[in-house]
Design a protein around this motif. Structure first.
Motif, mmCIF file in Angstrom:
data_model
loop_
_atom_site.group_PDB
_atom_site.id
_atom_site.type_symbol
_atom_site.label_atom_id
_atom_site.label_comp_id
_atom_site.label_asym_id
_atom_site.label_seq_id
_atom_site.Cartn_x
_atom_site.Cartn_y
_atom_site.Cartn_z
ATOM 1 N N ASN A 106 -15.473 10.892 27.338
ATOM 2 C CA ASN A 106 -14.512 11.836 26.757
ATOM 3 C C ASN A 106 -14.674 13.271 27.257
ATOM 4 O O ASN A 106 -13.988 14.174 26.778
ATOM 5 C CB ASN A 106 -14.645 11.821 25.228
ATOM 6 N N GLY A 107 -15.560 13.488 28.227
ATOM 7 C CA GLY A 107 -15.787 14.837 28.748
ATOM 8 C C GLY A 107 -16.821 14.791 29.852
ATOM 9 O O GLY A 107 -16.908 13.808 30.593
ATOM 10 N N ALA A 125 -12.216 6.701 31.034
ATOM 11 C CA ALA A 125 -12.446 8.138 30.993
ATOM 12 C C ALA A 125 -11.200 8.909 30.606
ATOM 13 O O ALA A 125 -10.070 8.534 30.962
ATOM 14 C CB ALA A 125 -12.951 8.632 32.346
ATOM 15 N N SER A 126 -11.406 10.006 29.885
ATOM 16 C CA SER A 126 -10.355 10.986 29.640
ATOM 17 C C SER A 126 -9.968 11.641 30.960
ATOM 18 O O SER A 126 -10.803 11.813 31.858
ATOM 19 C CB SER A 126 -10.869 12.047 28.662
ATOM 20 N N ASP A 127 -8.706 12.035 31.071
ATOM 21 C CA ASP A 127 -8.259 12.696 32.304
ATOM 22 C C ASP A 127 -8.881 14.074 32.477
ATOM 23 O O ASP A 127 -8.742 14.695 33.534
ATOM 24 C CB ASP A 127 -6.731 12.777 32.364
ATOM 25 N N GLN A 128 -9.577 14.557 31.462
ATOM 26 C CA GLN A 128 -10.280 15.840 31.556
ATOM 27 C C GLN A 128 -11.763 15.687 31.878
ATOM 28 O O GLN A 128 -12.480 16.684 32.006
ATOM 29 C CB GLN A 128 -10.131 16.619 30.246
ATOM 30 N N ALA A 129 -12.244 14.462 32.001
ATOM 31 C CA ALA A 129 -13.671 14.224 32.226
ATOM 32 C C ALA A 129 -14.101 14.683 33.619
ATOM 33 O O ALA A 129 -13.325 14.630 34.577
ATOM 34 C CB ALA A 129 -13.995 12.745 32.046
ATOM 35 N N ILE A 180 -14.735 4.576 37.867
ATOM 36 C CA ILE A 180 -14.078 4.538 36.570
ATOM 37 C C ILE A 180 -13.043 3.408 36.561
ATOM 38 O O ILE A 180 -12.302 3.237 37.536
ATOM 39 C CB ILE A 180 -13.380 5.887 36.280
ATOM 40 N N ASN A 181 -12.993 2.656 35.464
ATOM 41 C CA ASN A 181 -12.006 1.570 35.353
ATOM 42 C C ASN A 181 -10.590 2.088 35.163
ATOM 43 O O ASN A 181 -9.661 1.651 35.850
ATOM 44 C CB ASN A 181 -12.359 0.658 34.177
ATOM 45 N N GLU A 182 -10.428 3.007 34.205
ATOM 46 C CA GLU A 182 -9.110 3.562 33.917
ATOM 47 C C GLU A 182 -9.270 5.010 33.468
ATOM 48 O O GLU A 182 -10.262 5.364 32.825
ATOM 49 C CB GLU A 182 -8.393 2.776 32.810
ATOM 50 N N VAL A 183 -8.270 5.831 33.778
ATOM 51 C CA VAL A 183 -8.212 7.220 33.324
ATOM 52 C C VAL A 183 -7.040 7.343 32.365
ATOM 53 O O VAL A 183 -5.934 6.890 32.663
ATOM 54 C CB VAL A 183 -8.037 8.193 34.504
ATOM 55 N N LEU A 184 -7.294 7.973 31.217
ATOM 56 C CA LEU A 184 -6.296 8.024 30.159
ATOM 57 C C LEU A 184 -6.235 9.421 29.550
ATOM 58 O O LEU A 184 -7.205 10.175 29.621
ATOM 59 C CB LEU A 184 -6.656 7.021 29.047
ATOM 60 N N PRO A 185 -5.101 9.772 28.927
ATOM 61 C CA PRO A 185 -5.074 11.010 28.137
ATOM 62 C C PRO A 185 -6.133 10.928 27.038
ATOM 63 O O PRO A 185 -6.414 9.856 26.502
ATOM 64 C CB PRO A 185 -3.662 11.021 27.560
ATOM 65 N N ALA A 186 -6.726 12.066 26.715
ATOM 66 C CA ALA A 186 -7.821 12.084 25.745
ATOM 67 C C ALA A 186 -7.450 11.409 24.430
ATOM 68 O O ALA A 186 -8.247 10.662 23.853
ATOM 69 C CB ALA A 186 -8.264 13.520 25.496
#
Length: 257
Positions: A106-107, A125-129, A180-186
């Motif tokens: 998440n970061g 992961a969050s897209d902000q990580a 990373i498997n997937e990147v997502l909005p937080a």
């Protein structure tokens, strides 16, 4: 059990382990490692737990590395023991877990934090990580398995570039290189992690555990991964889950594992 530096909750067959040192960006000091070890053992022993999620408290960090302040007074022997402890937790309790373990990044996931995430079976992961192994900037190298796991995940060249430059990369870059498997909005990160675990829970837990072990054998020089696969494949024919799965398939119904 009471934990000093993490939160532990079981909900709908998932053990949620949250590193809870937001003011220190969830850095892994020795007490946190002790708490993490105890929480993982608890999750492994709990028959109600089918999967584990590891994340960090707050919005800034998953785990932003080890607590460097504790390194100042460590002797060489102390450092050896600390590295061994990290290897035990990350390898024996996470990587070799028969229950799926997912990191919800998440970061910042830096140093020991990225090593923790890499020990998990999957990383969302969050897209902000931001991800990185900055140890060489401290005159060290990753000490909790990072040199080995990063190389397996992204290849020798990319691993050396990340480790030797100590530069951070974005979650999107991590996704492109297979880290990373997937990147997502937080705001959608945890929902997606739960969704994936729910899908896994609908499958045979016996087969899932065997599959994790067979995949792990791929990188274990002491085991023949092909033989491990053959042994698991044949042994699963003796299980109730196999009988239920085949019966459900032939009966055109959902299996009840």
């Amino acid at each position: 059990m009471e934990y000093q530096n993490l939160l532990y909750q079981v909900d709908k067959h998932i053990a949620f382990i949250t590193i809870n040192r937001a003011s220190a960006l969830n850095a892994l000091n020795q007490q946190t490692l002790d708490d993490l070890e105890a929480a993982l053992v608890s999750a492994q022993r709990d028959v109600e737990v089918k999967g584990i999620v590891i994340t960090g408290a707050g919005e800034k960090a998953f785990v932003a590395g080890a607590d460097i302040k504790e390194f100042i007074d460590l002797s060489q022997s102390d450092a050896h023991s600390l590295s061994q402890k990290g290897h035990y937790i990350f390898t024996e309790l996470i990587e070799k877990s028969k229950k799926p373990v997912i990191a919800a990044v998440n970061g910042f996931a830096l140093g020991g934090g990225l090593e923790l995430a890499m020990a998990c079976h999957m990383r969302f992961a969050s897209d902000q990580a931001k991800l990185g192994l900055p140890e060489v900037s401290l005159g060290l190298l990753p000490g909790y398995g990072g040199t080995q796991r990063l190389t397996r995940l992204v290849g020798r060249g990319r691993a050396l570039q990340m480790i030797l430059t100590a530069d951070m990369i974005s979650a999107d870059d991590g996704f492109r290189m297979g880290l990373i498997n997937e990147v997502l909005p937080a705001e959608g990160l945890m929902d997606r992690v739960i969704q994936v675990l729910d899908r896994i829970f609908s499958r045979s837990s016996t087969a899932v555990a065997s599959a994790i072990d067979a995949v792990n054998a791929c990188d274990d020089s002491s085991r023949n991964g092909y033989q491990v696969e053959i042994d698991h494949f044949s042994n699963l024919f003796l299980t109730d889950d196999f009988k239920e799965g085949v019966d459900a398939f032939l009966g055109k119904r959902k299996p009840n594992f």
